[in-house]
Design a protein around this motif. Sequence first.
Motif, PDB file in Angstrom:
ATOM      1  N   GLU A 217       0.746  -0.939   0.036  1.00 39.57           N
ATOM      2  CA  GLU A 217      -0.046   0.031  -0.143  1.00 39.57           C
ATOM      3  C   GLU A 217       0.872   1.343  -0.248  1.00 39.57           C
ATOM      4  OE1 GLU A 217      -3.751  -2.005   2.572  1.00 39.57           O
ATOM      5  OE2 GLU A 217      -2.354  -0.865   3.652  1.00 39.57           O
ATOM      6  N   THR A 218       2.205   0.940   0.151  1.00 40.49           N
ATOM      7  CA  THR A 218       3.125   2.159  -0.075  1.00 40.49           C
ATOM      8  C   THR A 218       3.805   2.081  -1.467  1.00 40.49           C
ATOM      9  OG1 THR A 218       4.916   1.002   0.926  1.00 40.49           O
ATOM     10  CG2 THR A 218       3.213   1.996   2.424  1.00 40.49           C
ATOM     11  N   THR A 219       4.313   3.245  -1.811  1.00 38.23           N
ATOM     12  CA  THR A 219       5.059   3.262  -3.026  1.00 38.23           C
ATOM     13  C   THR A 219       6.167   2.146  -3.054  1.00 38.23           C
ATOM     14  OG1 THR A 219       4.607   5.643  -3.382  1.00 38.23           O
ATOM     15  CG2 THR A 219       6.423   4.793  -4.718  1.00 38.23           C
ATOM     16  N   ILE A 220       7.397   2.247  -2.156  1.00 33.46           N
ATOM     17  CA  ILE A 220       8.158   1.447  -1.901  1.00 33.46           C
ATOM     18  C   ILE A 220       7.951  -0.153  -1.851  1.00 33.46           C
ATOM     19  CG2 ILE A 220      10.319   0.619  -0.694  1.00 33.46           C
ATOM     20  CD1 ILE A 220      10.483   3.606   0.229  1.00 33.46           C
ATOM     21  N   GLY A 221       6.906  -0.301  -1.112  1.00 30.08           N
ATOM     22  CA  GLY A 221       6.234  -1.968  -0.953  1.00 30.08           C
ATOM     23  C   GLY A 221       5.882  -2.469  -2.160  1.00 30.08           C
TER      24      GLY A 221
ATOM     25  N   SER B  66      15.835   4.184   1.064  1.00 30.88           N
ATOM     26  CA  SER B  66      16.442   5.308   1.947  1.00 30.88           C
ATOM     27  C   SER B  66      16.366   6.740   1.246  1.00 30.88           C
ATOM     28  CB  SER B  66      18.051   4.974   2.043  1.00 30.88           C
ATOM     29  OG  SER B  66      18.400   6.029   2.963  1.00 30.88           O
ATOM     30  N   TRP B  67      16.575   6.664  -0.030  1.00 30.26           N
ATOM     31  CA  TRP B  67      16.626   7.813  -0.710  1.00 30.26           C
ATOM     32  C   TRP B  67      15.280   8.149  -1.612  1.00 30.26           C
ATOM     33  CZ3 TRP B  67      19.915  11.887  -0.773  1.00 30.26           C
ATOM     34  CH2 TRP B  67      21.208  11.838  -0.080  1.00 30.26           C
ATOM     35  N   GLY B  68      14.892   6.719  -2.295  1.00 28.34           N
ATOM     36  CA  GLY B  68      13.519   6.756  -2.929  1.00 28.34           C
ATOM     37  C   GLY B  68      13.592   7.001  -4.138  1.00 28.34           C
ATOM     38  N   ILE B  69      13.171   7.460  -5.396  1.00 26.07           N
ATOM     39  CA  ILE B  69      13.335   7.607  -6.609  1.00 26.07           C
ATOM     40  C   ILE B  69      13.732   8.858  -7.053  1.00 26.07           C
ATOM     41  CG2 ILE B  69      11.495   7.527  -8.710  1.00 26.07           C
ATOM     42  CD1 ILE B  69       9.659   6.226  -6.882  1.00 26.07           C
ATOM     43  N   LYS B  70      14.825   8.634  -7.760  1.00 29.89           N
ATOM     44  CA  LYS B  70      15.483   9.793  -8.467  1.00 29.89           C
ATOM     45  C   LYS B  70      14.580  10.876  -9.313  1.00 29.89           C
ATOM     46  CE  LYS B  70      18.921  11.170 -11.878  1.00 29.89           C
ATOM     47  NZ  LYS B  70      20.074  10.819 -12.651  1.00 29.89           N
TER      48      LYS B  70
END
Length: 568
Positions: free
Chosen positions: A72-76, A394-398
């Motif tokens: 339900e999260t972007t990373i997950g 940690s940083w996410g998406i460039k």
Amino acid sequence: MKKNKILLLSLAAALMLSVVTACSGNNSNNTDKPTATNAANGDNGGSEPTKEKVTYTIYNGVAGSKDGNTNETTIGKMLEDQTGVNFKLEFLVGDLNTKIGTMIAANEYPDVLIPDAAMEEVMNAGAFIPLDELIEEHGPNIKRVYGNKLDQMRSADGKLYILPIAAQVGEFIPDPEAGAGFWIQRRVLEEAGYPVVKTLDQYIKLIEDYEAKHKDEKLTGLISLTHDWRFFATANPPMHLMGYPNDGNVMINGDTLEAKTYAGDEATKKWLKTLNDLNAKGLFDKASFVDNYDQYIAKLTSHNVLGFFDYKWQVDNALNVLKDAARKDPSLDKYRYFPLPITFDESITDAYIDAEGGVVTNRGIGITVSAKDPVRIIEYFDNLLKEENQILTSWGIKGETYEVNEEGRYYRTQEQIDKINEAFNEEFGFKYYSWNWPMYGANSTLSDGNAKGVAIQPEVFQMSLTEADKAILGKYGVQTYSQMFAKPVFRPWYPAWGFAKEQNSPEIMWETKKDELTKKYYPKMVLADPGKFESVWEEYMKEFGKLDTAGYEKWTTEKAKAKVEAVK
């Protein structure tokens, strides 16, 4: 014959599918972010065919986050696209030992368990499966990241049942934030003219003076956390006030490696007497001994509490709420907290800032005997430890949550910093993946030299500061909060609280009995009439004297020396 033709056609189709999959690489998530080298990832450059999607359960014995699904999260969701695995997470509500005890009694567990302070009980119940063969067959990145640190996690039977939560990778970068300290509202410092505050007496006087001038606000001078296993937030200050880092129940001499407990030390008596005096003046929150963790956090965000001692990781939720509010309304900055390196005496060098140390061996994450598919789970952990996914978590998406300059340095724009608040952290998944998974330690460096921890990257830390942050740091002539504190010292054994102990060992028994005594007598001493404090202390020491403290100190000393030898 017909069967053979069908088989050949099926093989051909499978072959074509594998070729297509191999050619497509690992770009199904369409992220525009720097990709680590294959060597850093432990990757062979290919990708397995997509597996059927599944959901497994994780119980986390730490409170403070909402239950939910990782996908339900972007990373997950991106990690689910890579592995086909989603995790349903449940976090601690109520008493940890009660929850874990219920699982053990029923012999029913989630697929994955993070028992935190109840690790010994879970291990004793045989709730975890061995991970040795799983890692050997499916864990190249686990082996790359943890290396020989895995051997330190082995149980008495020689098997590996848990993975450490984090491991130092690459160079160690000190945190510009303060990891722990005595916190005080910024308005108190402002009204006092931003004095240099070094000792406990100076800190308490600041609080008393401010409260005396603002009687109509009905302020709380000092609050403390005692809920469940978090009692250490009230018990630990004496060692810090004496200039020692958080080694748990002991203070370890850096030269001799001799361990000394402090629960019966004069330092503890002095600390508790300080709280007793505050309570007599109506400046200590009596509810500190009955409030749960959520109530404690709520009080810290109420604007009414002037000071407290704690570790930043434990109060981050409160600090972030206050910071988000001050971003929207700068006038609220006065209610935010500022960390101070308080000791008993100005001659004592503080040791609040964590330095590089050993691996914590009595905490971790394990796959339980109830797990439906341990292979899929260990593969998820291994995939998570690819460097590209450590960057993601940690940083996410460039281009969305961070950028890269011409020198290859990661940074965040002001717009990105402003949007990444507590709500964004939850929605994007930074909060779910910030801790309690197998991961690089926050002070680690990536293969290109960037910091793994975003807040530790100097460029990001400076950009994250508000004008009010810069102003108050400037008053003290520093650029980071950690510069308020003494520089960290490398301690190869650190932290001693992370030394693994045998089930039902004398060390476990000592800690259990000591905890029972402190939870019984500390409230009595703090809330007692000042004239009765001494008699309650003597009663406590009589009971404390029945414990085999010398044996515990000897065992801890031997463990510390062994740790130091292991890293030579």
